[in-house]
Design a protein around this motif. Structure first.
Motif, PDB file in Angstrom:
ATOM      1  N   ARG A 583    -121.973 -40.199  -8.736  1.00 38.76           N
ATOM      2  CA  ARG A 583    -120.831 -40.839  -8.048  1.00 38.76           C
ATOM      3  C   ARG A 583    -120.162 -39.880  -7.079  1.00 38.76           C
ATOM      4  NH1 ARG A 583    -119.450 -42.789 -13.298  1.00 38.76           N
ATOM      5  NH2 ARG A 583    -117.672 -41.337 -13.317  1.00 38.76           N
ATOM      6  N   SER A 584    -120.071 -38.609  -7.464  1.00 37.60           N
ATOM      7  CA  SER A 584    -119.384 -37.641  -6.602  1.00 37.60           C
ATOM      8  C   SER A 584    -120.194 -37.260  -5.379  1.00 37.60           C
ATOM      9  CB  SER A 584    -119.047 -36.369  -7.399  1.00 37.60           C
ATOM     10  OG  SER A 584    -120.236 -35.687  -7.780  1.00 37.60           O
ATOM     11  N   LEU A 585    -121.525 -37.467  -5.459  1.00 35.97           N
ATOM     12  CA  LEU A 585    -122.372 -37.058  -4.332  1.00 35.97           C
ATOM     13  C   LEU A 585    -122.139 -37.904  -3.082  1.00 35.97           C
ATOM     14  CD1 LEU A 585    -125.848 -36.214  -5.919  1.00 35.97           C
ATOM     15  CD2 LEU A 585    -124.136 -34.657  -4.985  1.00 35.97           C
ATOM     16  N   GLY A 586    -121.625 -39.097  -3.270  1.00 32.92           N
ATOM     17  CA  GLY A 586    -121.363 -39.957  -2.110  1.00 32.92           C
ATOM     18  C   GLY A 586    -120.346 -39.356  -1.173  1.00 32.92           C
ATOM     19  N   GLU A 587    -119.475 -38.512  -1.686  1.00 29.72           N
ATOM     20  CA  GLU A 587    -118.436 -37.887  -0.867  1.00 29.72           C
ATOM     21  C   GLU A 587    -118.680 -36.398  -0.666  1.00 29.72           C
ATOM     22  OE1 GLU A 587    -114.853 -38.711  -2.924  1.00 29.72           O
ATOM     23  OE2 GLU A 587    -115.052 -40.906  -2.749  1.00 29.72           O
ATOM     24  N   ALA A 588    -119.824 -35.866  -1.147  1.00 34.95           N
ATOM     25  CA  ALA A 588    -120.099 -34.434  -1.074  1.00 34.95           C
ATOM     26  C   ALA A 588    -120.481 -34.030   0.350  1.00 34.95           C
ATOM     27  CB  ALA A 588    -121.231 -34.075  -2.035  1.00 34.95           C
ATOM     28  N   PRO A 589    -120.202 -32.773   0.729  1.00 31.55           N
ATOM     29  CA  PRO A 589    -120.618 -32.266   2.045  1.00 31.55           C
ATOM     30  C   PRO A 589    -122.141 -32.375   2.200  1.00 31.55           C
ATOM     31  CG  PRO A 589    -119.112 -30.730   0.967  1.00 31.55           C
ATOM     32  CD  PRO A 589    -119.463 -31.756  -0.050  1.00 31.55           C
ATOM     33  N   THR A 590    -122.579 -32.591   3.417  1.00 29.98           N
ATOM     34  CA  THR A 590    -124.010 -32.787   3.670  1.00 29.98           C
ATOM     35  C   THR A 590    -124.845 -31.613   3.208  1.00 29.98           C
ATOM     36  OG1 THR A 590    -123.497 -34.160   5.594  1.00 29.98           O
ATOM     37  CG2 THR A 590    -125.726 -33.255   5.459  1.00 29.98           C
ATOM     38  N   ASP A 591    -124.337 -30.363   3.439  1.00 36.75           N
ATOM     39  CA  ASP A 591    -125.141 -29.197   3.078  1.00 36.75           C
ATOM     40  C   ASP A 591    -125.305 -29.079   1.562  1.00 36.75           C
ATOM     41  OD1 ASP A 591    -122.498 -28.691   2.716  1.00 36.75           O
ATOM     42  OD2 ASP A 591    -122.562 -26.624   3.430  1.00 36.75           O
ATOM     43  N   SER A 592    -124.342 -29.580   0.779  1.00 37.29           N
ATOM     44  CA  SER A 592    -124.479 -29.490  -0.677  1.00 37.29           C
ATOM     45  C   SER A 592    -125.398 -30.576  -1.231  1.00 37.29           C
ATOM     46  CB  SER A 592    -123.110 -29.588  -1.357  1.00 37.29           C
ATOM     47  OG  SER A 592    -122.588 -30.897  -1.272  1.00 37.29           O
ATOM     48  N   VAL A 593    -125.539 -31.694  -0.523  1.00 32.91           N
ATOM     49  CA  VAL A 593    -126.411 -32.768  -1.010  1.00 32.91           C
ATOM     50  C   VAL A 593    -127.855 -32.290  -1.090  1.00 32.91           C
ATOM     51  CG1 VAL A 593    -127.348 -35.058  -0.520  1.00 32.91           C
ATOM     52  CG2 VAL A 593    -124.905 -34.621  -0.227  1.00 32.91           C
ATOM     53  N   ASP A 594    -128.264 -31.481  -0.137  1.00 30.88           N
ATOM     54  CA  ASP A 594    -129.624 -30.933  -0.179  1.00 30.88           C
ATOM     55  C   ASP A 594    -129.838 -30.115  -1.448  1.00 30.88           C
ATOM     56  OD1 ASP A 594    -130.116 -32.132   2.183  1.00 30.88           O
ATOM     57  OD2 ASP A 594    -130.380 -30.299   3.362  1.00 30.88           O
ATOM     58  N   ASP A 595    -128.861 -29.247  -1.748  1.00 36.89           N
ATOM     59  CA  ASP A 595    -128.980 -28.444  -2.975  1.00 36.89           C
ATOM     60  C   ASP A 595    -128.973 -29.335  -4.211  1.00 36.89           C
ATOM     61  OD1 ASP A 595    -129.268 -25.951  -1.873  1.00 36.89           O
ATOM     62  OD2 ASP A 595    -127.118 -25.490  -1.864  1.00 36.89           O
ATOM     63  N   TRP A 596    -128.058 -30.320  -4.223  1.00 37.24           N
ATOM     64  CA  TRP A 596    -127.994 -31.222  -5.378  1.00 37.24           C
ATOM     65  C   TRP A 596    -129.305 -32.001  -5.552  1.00 37.24           C
ATOM     66  CZ3 TRP A 596    -125.347 -31.023  -9.468  1.00 37.24           C
ATOM     67  CH2 TRP A 596    -124.034 -30.567  -9.491  1.00 37.24           C
ATOM     68  N   ALA A 597    -129.901 -32.425  -4.480  1.00 36.77           N
ATOM     69  CA  ALA A 597    -131.162 -33.177  -4.559  1.00 36.77           C
ATOM     70  C   ALA A 597    -132.225 -32.345  -5.262  1.00 36.77           C
ATOM     71  CB  ALA A 597    -131.629 -33.574  -3.162  1.00 36.77           C
ATOM     72  N   HIS A 598    -132.343 -31.071  -4.862  1.00 41.64           N
ATOM     73  CA  HIS A 598    -133.372 -30.215  -5.465  1.00 41.64           C
ATOM     74  C   HIS A 598    -133.024 -29.839  -6.900  1.00 41.64           C
ATOM     75  CE1 HIS A 598    -134.633 -29.697  -1.225  1.00 41.64           C
ATOM     76  NE2 HIS A 598    -135.824 -29.505  -1.755  1.00 41.64           N
ATOM     77  N   VAL A 599    -131.739 -29.593  -7.178  1.00 44.71           N
ATOM     78  CA  VAL A 599    -131.353 -29.247  -8.561  1.00 44.71           C
ATOM     79  C   VAL A 599    -131.611 -30.429  -9.494  1.00 44.71           C
ATOM     80  CG1 VAL A 599    -129.374 -28.757 -10.061  1.00 44.71           C
ATOM     81  CG2 VAL A 599    -129.719 -27.450  -7.943  1.00 44.71           C
ATOM     82  N   LEU A 600    -131.252 -31.637  -9.064  1.00 47.62           N
ATOM     83  CA  LEU A 600    -131.512 -32.816  -9.898  1.00 47.62           C
ATOM     84  C   LEU A 600    -133.011 -32.985 -10.151  1.00 47.62           C
ATOM     85  CD1 LEU A 600    -129.011 -35.364  -8.309  1.00 47.62           C
ATOM     86  CD2 LEU A 600    -128.880 -34.383 -10.617  1.00 47.62           C
ATOM     87  N   TYR A 601    -133.795 -32.798  -9.084  1.00 47.89           N
ATOM     88  CA  TYR A 601    -135.252 -32.916  -9.234  1.00 47.89           C
ATOM     89  C   TYR A 601    -135.788 -31.853 -10.185  1.00 47.89           C
ATOM     90  CZ  TYR A 601    -140.183 -32.284  -8.188  1.00 47.89           C
ATOM     91  OH  TYR A 601    -141.532 -32.127  -8.305  1.00 47.89           O
ATOM     92  N   GLU A 602    -135.364 -30.610  -9.997  1.00 43.92           N
ATOM     93  CA  GLU A 602    -135.893 -29.505 -10.796  1.00 43.92           C
ATOM     94  C   GLU A 602    -135.458 -29.604 -12.254  1.00 43.92           C
ATOM     95  OE1 GLU A 602    -136.074 -26.466  -6.962  1.00 43.92           O
ATOM     96  OE2 GLU A 602    -134.339 -26.476  -8.315  1.00 43.92           O
ATOM     97  N   GLN A 603    -134.241 -30.023 -12.508  1.00 44.45           N
ATOM     98  CA  GLN A 603    -133.806 -30.217 -13.894  1.00 44.45           C
ATOM     99  C   GLN A 603    -134.608 -31.327 -14.567  1.00 44.45           C
ATOM    100  OE1 GLN A 603    -129.571 -30.894 -13.738  1.00 44.45           O
ATOM    101  NE2 GLN A 603    -129.105 -28.701 -13.903  1.00 44.45           N
ATOM    102  N   ALA A 604    -134.846 -32.407 -13.837  1.00 44.21           N
ATOM    103  CA  ALA A 604    -135.647 -33.504 -14.381  1.00 44.21           C
ATOM    104  C   ALA A 604    -137.081 -33.049 -14.658  1.00 44.21           C
ATOM    105  CB  ALA A 604    -135.637 -34.688 -13.414  1.00 44.21           C
ATOM    106  N   LEU A 605    -137.596 -32.186 -13.780  1.00 42.32           N
ATOM    107  CA  LEU A 605    -138.947 -31.660 -13.973  1.00 42.32           C
ATOM    108  C   LEU A 605    -139.020 -30.799 -15.234  1.00 42.32           C
ATOM    109  CD1 LEU A 605    -141.821 -31.316 -12.765  1.00 42.32           C
ATOM    110  CD2 LEU A 605    -140.948 -29.292 -11.559  1.00 42.32           C
ATOM    111  N   LEU A 606    -138.016 -29.972 -15.449  1.00 36.49           N
ATOM    112  CA  LEU A 606    -137.998 -29.116 -16.648  1.00 36.49           C
ATOM    113  C   LEU A 606    -137.925 -29.941 -17.926  1.00 36.49           C
ATOM    114  CD1 LEU A 606    -135.587 -26.283 -15.425  1.00 36.49           C
ATOM    115  CD2 LEU A 606    -138.061 -26.091 -15.829  1.00 36.49           C
ATOM    116  N   VAL A 607    -137.143 -31.000 -17.891  1.00 31.76           N
ATOM    117  CA  VAL A 607    -137.032 -31.865 -19.062  1.00 31.76           C
ATOM    118  C   VAL A 607    -138.378 -32.489 -19.406  1.00 31.76           C
ATOM    119  CG1 VAL A 607    -136.035 -34.035 -19.917  1.00 31.76           C
ATOM    120  CG2 VAL A 607    -134.580 -32.352 -18.782  1.00 31.76           C
ATOM    121  N   GLU A 608    -139.199 -32.758 -18.395  1.00 29.16           N
ATOM    122  CA  GLU A 608    -140.514 -33.360 -18.606  1.00 29.16           C
ATOM    123  C   GLU A 608    -141.572 -32.345 -19.027  1.00 29.16           C
ATOM    124  OE1 GLU A 608    -141.253 -36.604 -18.512  1.00 29.16           O
ATOM    125  OE2 GLU A 608    -139.133 -36.983 -18.144  1.00 29.16           O
ATOM    126  N   GLY A 609    -141.176 -31.078 -19.161  1.00 29.82           N
ATOM    127  CA  GLY A 609    -142.150 -30.058 -19.538  1.00 29.82           C
ATOM    128  C   GLY A 609    -142.857 -29.461 -18.352  1.00 29.82           C
TER     129      GLY A 609
END
Length: 631
Positions: A583-609
């Protein structure tokens, strides 16, 4: 060459020295088993000669009366086990008596704990064979000559079992092997003929070869010739009602080289168009080489009571490789070879009938002896899971025998059958749901389970590496599809019940989040197939989903690590619209969305082993986001 020049001294392989030391102490309380092991070796030597003489009768050297002879000398304090079987060449003596030429030896030794009772069972599973002689002897001499070789090719091997052994040539007129045990001071009991007879009848009565000893006293005619101590007939050919359970157990210990009793056994005779007998055992404990799929199997093939081959893989599928026993056919040719076995309808019929008997036995055990079946499953369940992928004809029968942990169970206990699961399915539920992971804990904590818990739908938790393989081959059981909770798009309306979310609300949410979804996809680029709003998350911010026909991410990692090629696809990132981060990403600065996109992806990848390709970059992203949150 002189005798002195011919004599060579060698050191035992390190693993042999370790095993000798541990074995002598761990098996001291059951020391009489040495005689069973030496008799089994002598029996194997005779079996090999019988088979090889079918192609070359000259190997019998005019003496086809195969037998084992036990003798002792009280004055010299020696006990001798002699056979006129195949014998050994000098190279074979060094290979067989100086090393343990067996895969997994080091791992086996690492499992030994110093607890004598536990170690005795492990050593029994590994097979002690010849080395058990040192339990009662402080010096062992082996005299042998291989069948078909000259008398001068005889070999003398000798050792105290302390670290070295000697090998030298010694002429022998007779083929075969003599094992001479120079007994320890506390081993007087093995210089008693009556005691030796009791041991032979207890452990080796079933050997299909006469075991002879000198008579204890002359008979009425004054005859002091040798007498046969054992029954000397094939146990599997005798009527079942004439065989005691104790005899079945001892034969199992002989054929499986195991110290423990079997869990159960099946003894059958088939007569008619095809005649054969089978005696098959399910062990109580796992054979040492259970996880070696390419290793030997446990069923021996006989033809008309003549041993043909060990580990006949054509007689038993790999997922039943824990089964031990014999199959003896009256119909196969005596010169049968592995090549002939591969395309032989009689073998196919014997194999199919044997598999049916084993599955019948396991089904009955599962229905009538739940505790016993749980013991079996705990030992061999991971191997049985290979069945649906290997045995198409028995796929559903094997699947019926499988047991699982589930979200309804306690802990990691695998006690849920597919029938149990179907019996508990909610009204309107269309599929059997499961989740795979590299461990039980990872499966139980998978974010893919969140919506299933919300709607109280049971999910099977599969934490074995083999699980992804067999479920890809089963796909359906009793008319119900097996569906991965982590693959494809999920429609909560198909989970059963009346609390499915409103589709109009879902579509509204997807529309509202489309700008964020597009931004995340642009940031991740070719890393993912797509980004979409999730229907399966309630607590986690994001998860990765693969296509229905693709390997799970953890399975892809294992295949990649093993160097196995496999078709690869890109995962889809699903985001949870109700999570605070999303929900907070909708109002986040553009430069932070890129970091958030990769962190969300990488955390999800780690959870999957999965594994991060660049862990340092991940850490830097997390640090940048932490700094932003403090400013």
């Amino acid at each position: 060459m002189t005798a002195a020049a011919d004599k060579q001294t060698h050191e035992f392989q390190t693993e042999v020295r370790q095993l000798l030391k541990l074995m002598i102490h761990s098996l001291y309380s059951n020391r009489e088993i040495f005689l069973r092991e030496l008799i089994s070796n002598a029996s194997d030597a005779a079996d090999k000669l019988r088979f090889q003489s079918l192609q070359d009768e000259a190997l019998l050297e005019g003496d086809g009366d195969l037998a084992i002879r036990i003798s002792f000398d009280k004055e010299a304090r020696t006990l001798t086990v002699a056979d006129n079987g195949i014998g050994m060449s000098r190279d074979e003596v060094q290979d067989n008596l100086g090393t343990i030429a067996r895969s997994g030896t080091r791992q086996f030794l690492e499992q030994l704990s110093g607890d004598q009772s536990k170690d005795a069972r492990l050593i029994g599973q590994f097979g002690v064979g010849f080395y058990s002689a040192f339990i009662v002897a402080d010096r062992v001499t082996v005299l042998t000559r291989k069948a078909g070789e000259e008398a001068a090719a005889g070999v003398r091997w000798e050792s105290t079992g302390e670290g070295e052994y000697t090998i030298e040539s010694e002429a022998r007129e007779r083929r075969g092997t003599e094992v001479i045990l120079h007994l320890k001071e506390d081993a007087d009991e093995f210089l008693d003929g009556y005691r030796l007879r009791r041991i032979i009848r207890t452990y080796s009565d079933h050997i299909d070869l006469p075991i002879r000893m000198a008579r204890e006293a002359a008979d009425e005619e004054g005859d002091t010739e040798d007498e046969t101590v054992n029954k000397a007939n094939a146990l599997w050919m005798r009527p079942r009602n004439e065989i005691k359970d104790e005899e079945y157990v001892e034969f199992y210990k002989h054929v499986a080289h195991d110290f423990d009793e079997p869990l159960t056994w099946m003894h059958n005779k088939v007569e008619g168009n095809q005649s054969y007998a089978s005696l098959l055992y399910i062990p109580k404990r796992a054979p040492f080489d259970l996880w070696d799929r390419e290793g030997g199997h446990g069923v021996k093939l006989y033809v008309k009571r003549i041993f043909i081959m060990d580990d006949a893989e054509q007689l038993m599928p790999r997922y039943l490789r824990f089964v031990r026993g014999v199959i003896d056919s009256d119909d196969l040719p005596l010169n049968v070879s592995r090549e002939i076995l591969q395309n032989n309808r009689q073998i196919d019929r014997m194999r199919a009938a044997s598999v049916k008997r084993i599955l019948d036995t396991l089904e009955k055990m599962a229905a009538d002896e739940a505790e016993k079946y749980a013991e079996f499953w705990g030992t061999f369940g991971r191997v049985l899971k290979e069945g649906p992928a290997e045995d198409f004809g028995n796929r559903e029968r094997v699947a019926k025998l499988l047991r699982f942990a589930s979200t309804r169970g306690e802990g990691d206990v695998e006690a849920v059958s597919l029938d149990d699961y179907i019996g508990r399915m909610k009204e309107g539920q269309e599929a059997i749901y499961y989740v795979t992971a590299d461990s039980f804990a990872a499966a139980r904590n998978s974010p893919h389970l969140e919506v299933f818990r919300k709607y109280d739908v049971e999910v099977l938790l599969l934490g074995d590496p083999v699980d992804e393989w067999w479920v890809s081959h089963l796909q359906e059981y009793d008319g119900k599809r097996l569906v991965s909770a982590a693959k494809g798009e999920l429609d909560p309306a198909k989970l059963g019940g009346e609390n499915a979310p409103d589709k109009a609300e879902q579509e509204k949410t997807e529309t509202e989040l489309k700008p964020l979804v597009d931004r995340l996809k642009a940031a991740l680029g070719e890393t993912v197939e797509s980004v979409r709003v999730s229907s399966r998350l309630t607590d986690s911010p994001a998860c990765l989903v693969v296509g229905e026909q693709e390997f799970a991410i953890n399975m892809q990692r294992m295949l990649k690590a093993a160097g196995q090629p496999f078709p690869t696809g890109k995962p889809t990132l699903e985001i949870n619209p109700d999570h605070a981060i999303i929900r907070s990403l909708g109002e986040a600065p553009t430069d932070s969305v890129d970091d958030w996109a990769h962190v969300l992806y990488e955390q999800a990848l780690l959870v999957e082993g999965g594994q991060l390709e660049d862990p340092a970059a991940h850490v830097k992203r997390v640090n940048r986001l932490l700094q932003m949150s403090r400013s």
